[in-house]
Design a protein around this motif. Structure first.
Motif, PDB file in Angstrom:
ATOM      1  N   GLY A 101       0.813  -1.215   0.000  1.00  0.00           N
ATOM      2  CA  GLY A 101       0.000   0.000   0.000  1.00  0.00           C
ATOM      3  C   GLY A 101       0.844   1.261   0.000  1.00  0.00           C
ATOM      4  O   GLY A 101       0.447   2.284  -0.576  1.00  0.00           O
ATOM      5  N   LEU A 102       2.018   1.208   0.610  1.00  0.00           N
ATOM      6  CA  LEU A 102       2.913   2.364   0.569  1.00  0.00           C
ATOM      7  C   LEU A 102       3.420   2.621  -0.846  1.00  0.00           C
ATOM      8  O   LEU A 102       3.585   3.770  -1.255  1.00  0.00           O
ATOM      9  N   ALA A 103       3.670   1.563  -1.601  1.00  0.00           N
ATOM     10  CA  ALA A 103       4.092   1.742  -2.996  1.00  0.00           C
ATOM     11  C   ALA A 103       2.983   2.408  -3.802  1.00  0.00           C
ATOM     12  O   ALA A 103       3.253   3.236  -4.681  1.00  0.00           O
ATOM     13  N   ARG A 104       1.762   2.078  -3.503  1.00  0.00           N
ATOM     14  CA  ARG A 104       0.623   2.675  -4.204  1.00  0.00           C
ATOM     15  C   ARG A 104       0.383   4.117  -3.753  1.00  0.00           C
ATOM     16  O   ARG A 104       0.145   4.996  -4.582  1.00  0.00           O
ATOM     17  N   ASP A 105       0.449   4.367  -2.444  1.00  0.00           N
ATOM     18  CA  ASP A 105       0.052   5.661  -1.887  1.00  0.00           C
ATOM     19  C   ASP A 105       1.191   6.676  -1.826  1.00  0.00           C
ATOM     20  O   ASP A 105       0.938   7.881  -1.847  1.00  0.00           O
ATOM     21  N   ARG A 106       2.443   6.211  -1.727  1.00  0.00           N
ATOM     22  CA  ARG A 106       3.585   7.118  -1.584  1.00  0.00           C
ATOM     23  C   ARG A 106       4.661   6.750  -2.610  1.00  0.00           C
ATOM     24  O   ARG A 106       5.800   6.434  -2.251  1.00  0.00           O
ATOM     25  N   PRO A 107       4.333   6.778  -3.911  1.00  0.00           N
ATOM     26  CA  PRO A 107       5.282   6.286  -4.917  1.00  0.00           C
ATOM     27  C   PRO A 107       6.592   7.065  -4.968  1.00  0.00           C
ATOM     28  O   PRO A 107       7.660   6.458  -5.150  1.00  0.00           O
ATOM     29  N   VAL A 108       6.540   8.390  -4.835  1.00  0.00           N
ATOM     30  CA  VAL A 108       7.781   9.182  -4.889  1.00  0.00           C
ATOM     31  C   VAL A 108       8.696   8.789  -3.744  1.00  0.00           C
ATOM     32  O   VAL A 108       9.907   8.552  -3.928  1.00  0.00           O
ATOM     33  N   LEU A 109       8.141   8.696  -2.579  1.00  0.00           N
ATOM     34  CA  LEU A 109       8.924   8.371  -1.394  1.00  0.00           C
ATOM     35  C   LEU A 109       9.501   6.962  -1.479  1.00  0.00           C
ATOM     36  O   LEU A 109      10.691   6.742  -1.197  1.00  0.00           O
ATOM     37  N   LEU A 155      11.063 -12.879   3.399  1.00  0.00           N
ATOM     38  CA  LEU A 155       9.871 -12.045   3.259  1.00  0.00           C
ATOM     39  C   LEU A 155      10.267 -10.614   2.924  1.00  0.00           C
ATOM     40  O   LEU A 155       9.668  -9.990   2.039  1.00  0.00           O
ATOM     41  N   ARG A 156      11.261 -10.083   3.617  1.00  0.00           N
ATOM     42  CA  ARG A 156      11.722  -8.720   3.349  1.00  0.00           C
ATOM     43  C   ARG A 156      12.167  -8.570   1.899  1.00  0.00           C
ATOM     44  O   ARG A 156      11.802  -7.596   1.225  1.00  0.00           O
ATOM     45  N   ALA A 157      12.931  -9.537   1.412  1.00  0.00           N
ATOM     46  CA  ALA A 157      13.407  -9.468   0.033  1.00  0.00           C
ATOM     47  C   ALA A 157      12.251  -9.534  -0.961  1.00  0.00           C
ATOM     48  O   ALA A 157      12.238  -8.834  -1.980  1.00  0.00           O
ATOM     49  N   GLN A 158      11.265 -10.380  -0.676  1.00  0.00           N
ATOM     50  CA  GLN A 158      10.125 -10.503  -1.573  1.00  0.00           C
ATOM     51  C   GLN A 158       9.288  -9.228  -1.580  1.00  0.00           C
ATOM     52  O   GLN A 158       8.802  -8.798  -2.640  1.00  0.00           O
ATOM     53  N   LEU A 159       9.122  -8.612  -0.421  1.00  0.00           N
ATOM     54  CA  LEU A 159       8.377  -7.355  -0.359  1.00  0.00           C
ATOM     55  C   LEU A 159       9.126  -6.246  -1.102  1.00  0.00           C
ATOM     56  O   LEU A 159       8.509  -5.461  -1.838  1.00  0.00           O
ATOM     57  N   MET A 160      10.435  -6.173  -0.919  1.00  0.00           N
ATOM     58  CA  MET A 160      11.225  -5.168  -1.630  1.00  0.00           C
ATOM     59  C   MET A 160      11.142  -5.376  -3.130  1.00  0.00           C
ATOM     60  O   MET A 160      11.008  -4.427  -3.903  1.00  0.00           O
ATOM     61  N   GLY A 161      11.208  -6.643  -3.562  1.00  0.00           N
ATOM     62  CA  GLY A 161      11.091  -6.933  -4.989  1.00  0.00           C
ATOM     63  C   GLY A 161       9.732  -6.554  -5.542  1.00  0.00           C
ATOM     64  O   GLY A 161       9.624  -6.029  -6.656  1.00  0.00           O
ATOM     65  N   ALA A 162       8.683  -6.803  -4.762  1.00  0.00           N
ATOM     66  CA  ALA A 162       7.334  -6.450  -5.207  1.00  0.00           C
ATOM     67  C   ALA A 162       7.171  -4.942  -5.317  1.00  0.00           C
ATOM     68  O   ALA A 162       6.576  -4.430  -6.278  1.00  0.00           O
ATOM     69  N   VAL A 163       7.686  -4.209  -4.325  1.00  0.00           N
ATOM     70  CA  VAL A 163       7.611  -2.745  -4.367  1.00  0.00           C
ATOM     71  C   VAL A 163       8.368  -2.220  -5.577  1.00  0.00           C
ATOM     72  O   VAL A 163       7.885  -1.333  -6.296  1.00  0.00           O
ATOM     73  N   PHE A 164       9.542  -2.760  -5.823  1.00  0.00           N
ATOM     74  CA  PHE A 164      10.329  -2.341  -6.986  1.00  0.00           C
ATOM     75  C   PHE A 164       9.555  -2.582  -8.279  1.00  0.00           C
ATOM     76  O   PHE A 164       9.506  -1.712  -9.158  1.00  0.00           O
ATOM     77  N   ALA A 165       8.926  -3.749  -8.390  1.00  0.00           N
ATOM     78  CA  ALA A 165       8.179  -4.076  -9.606  1.00  0.00           C
ATOM     79  C   ALA A 165       6.987  -3.142  -9.794  1.00  0.00           C
ATOM     80  O   ALA A 165       6.690  -2.717 -10.918  1.00  0.00           O
ATOM     81  N   PRO A 172       5.594  -0.819 -14.996  1.00  0.00           N
ATOM     82  CA  PRO A 172       5.160  -1.212 -13.650  1.00  0.00           C
ATOM     83  C   PRO A 172       4.261  -2.438 -13.687  1.00  0.00           C
ATOM     84  O   PRO A 172       3.497  -2.641 -14.627  1.00  0.00           O
ATOM     85  N   MET A 173       4.386  -3.269 -12.649  1.00  0.00           N
ATOM     86  CA  MET A 173       3.486  -4.406 -12.500  1.00  0.00           C
ATOM     87  C   MET A 173       2.265  -3.955 -11.708  1.00  0.00           C
ATOM     88  O   MET A 173       2.397  -3.178 -10.753  1.00  0.00           O
ATOM     89  N   PRO A 174       1.071  -4.429 -12.071  1.00  0.00           N
ATOM     90  CA  PRO A 174      -0.117  -4.084 -11.281  1.00  0.00           C
ATOM     91  C   PRO A 174       0.023  -4.578  -9.844  1.00  0.00           C
ATOM     92  O   PRO A 174       0.485  -5.692  -9.595  1.00  0.00           O
ATOM     93  N   MET A 175      -0.396  -3.749  -8.914  1.00  0.00           N
ATOM     94  CA  MET A 175      -0.291  -4.125  -7.504  1.00  0.00           C
ATOM     95  C   MET A 175      -1.057  -5.415  -7.212  1.00  0.00           C
ATOM     96  O   MET A 175      -0.592  -6.269  -6.447  1.00  0.00           O
ATOM     97  N   ALA A 176      -2.229  -5.581  -7.809  1.00  0.00           N
ATOM     98  CA  ALA A 176      -3.026  -6.780  -7.557  1.00  0.00           C
ATOM     99  C   ALA A 176      -2.294  -8.039  -7.982  1.00  0.00           C
ATOM    100  O   ALA A 176      -2.400  -9.089  -7.338  1.00  0.00           O
ATOM    101  N   VAL A 177      -1.525  -7.939  -9.044  1.00  0.00           N
ATOM    102  CA  VAL A 177      -0.768  -9.099  -9.533  1.00  0.00           C
ATOM    103  C   VAL A 177       0.344  -9.455  -8.550  1.00  0.00           C
ATOM    104  O   VAL A 177       0.554 -10.632  -8.210  1.00  0.00           O
ATOM    105  N   MET A 178       1.085  -8.452  -8.089  1.00  0.00           N
ATOM    106  CA  MET A 178       2.153  -8.715  -7.141  1.00  0.00           C
ATOM    107  C   MET A 178       1.603  -9.241  -5.815  1.00  0.00           C
ATOM    108  O   MET A 178       2.185 -10.128  -5.190  1.00  0.00           O
ATOM    109  N   ARG A 179       0.459  -8.703  -5.410  1.00  0.00           N
ATOM    110  CA  ARG A 179      -0.182  -9.194  -4.189  1.00  0.00           C
ATOM    111  C   ARG A 179      -0.572 -10.662  -4.349  1.00  0.00           C
ATOM    112  O   ARG A 179      -0.342 -11.489  -3.454  1.00  0.00           O
ATOM    113  N   ALA A 180      -1.183 -10.996  -5.478  1.00  0.00           N
ATOM    114  CA  ALA A 180      -1.603 -12.370  -5.719  1.00  0.00           C
ATOM    115  C   ALA A 180      -0.409 -13.316  -5.715  1.00  0.00           C
ATOM    116  O   ALA A 180      -0.481 -14.431  -5.183  1.00  0.00           O
TER     117      ALA A 180
END
Length: 221
Positions: A101-109, A155-165, A172-180
């Protein structure tokens, strides 16, 4: 006037540091990293400019610590929201949703944060990062990991990879896809946490999540 006690001085230092971290988050979010100076951050925080260098070696370290603080606070709020739960699967789902959600809501940061980690200084280990790590480690343990010290970095690495994607400029990858993808990896039902849009890709609520391989196919044909 009697001198302040050590505990009072420590509390004042803590508050001063917190103001600098909050100011860094606000300004980088508003202006971007390059357009934000240490002087700007000190001014926004109402602090003397010399205090910035007292607490942090430089701007990169300050901003990383500020984002780690934001991630920790966001994650904690997600884990503790009502209805409160001790269910490990629900807690892990909430943790994943909080970070994505931070990647979605605070993309610049978050883009600034990811870029900073890839700089020569690398990953900043600071009190804010340690608190975030402890919270993620506890979540992995609650989910049933018999070796949280080993599984938490995964888990940390996977979350970082998802945020990067999600934030990758131009592709960009759709957030729903990375979540799934993450939910599949950890065996989480789509309706756990805070599902975006209410339904999983393909409308598969209550069923096995769909094959996501097409989203990762790099063959242009």
């Amino acid at each position: 006037m009697s001198p302040r006690s050590p505990s009072v001085n420590e509390e004042l230092r803590r508050r001063s540091r917190e103001r600098l971290l909050q100011a860094a988050v606000e300004l980088v979010d508003e202006r971007g990293y390059d357009a934000t100076t240490l002087g700007d951050i000190a001014d926004r925080a109402g602090s003397a400019r010399g205090l910035v260098s007292y607490y942090f070696p430089g701007k990169r370290q300050l901003v990383q610590s500020a984002v780690h603080r934001l991630m920790h606070r966001t994650l904690q709020a997600g884990l503790e929201r009502e209805p409160r739960t001790a269910d490990g699967a629900e807690l892990l789902a909430r943790a994943i949703d909080a970070i994505l959600g931070l990647a979605r809501d605070r993309p610049v940061l978050m883009r600034t944060h990811m870029a900073g980690i890839l700089q020569a200084e690398g990953f900043v280990r600071c009190p804010e990062q340690q608190r975030l790590a402890e919270l993620l480690r506890d979540t992995v343990e609650a989910h049933g990991s018999p070796a949280a010290e080993r599984d938490y970095p995964l888990l940390r690495a996977q979350l970082m990879g998802a945020v990067f994607a999600i934030l990758l400029p131009g592709a960009p990858m759709p957030m729903a896809v990375m979540r799934a993808e993450l939910f599949q990896r950890y065996g989480l039902a789509w309706e756990r946490g805070t599902p975006p849009g209410g339904e999983p890709p393909g409308g598969t609520r209550g069923q096995r999540l769909p094959d996501l391989s097409r989203y990762f196919d790099t063959d242009p044909t």
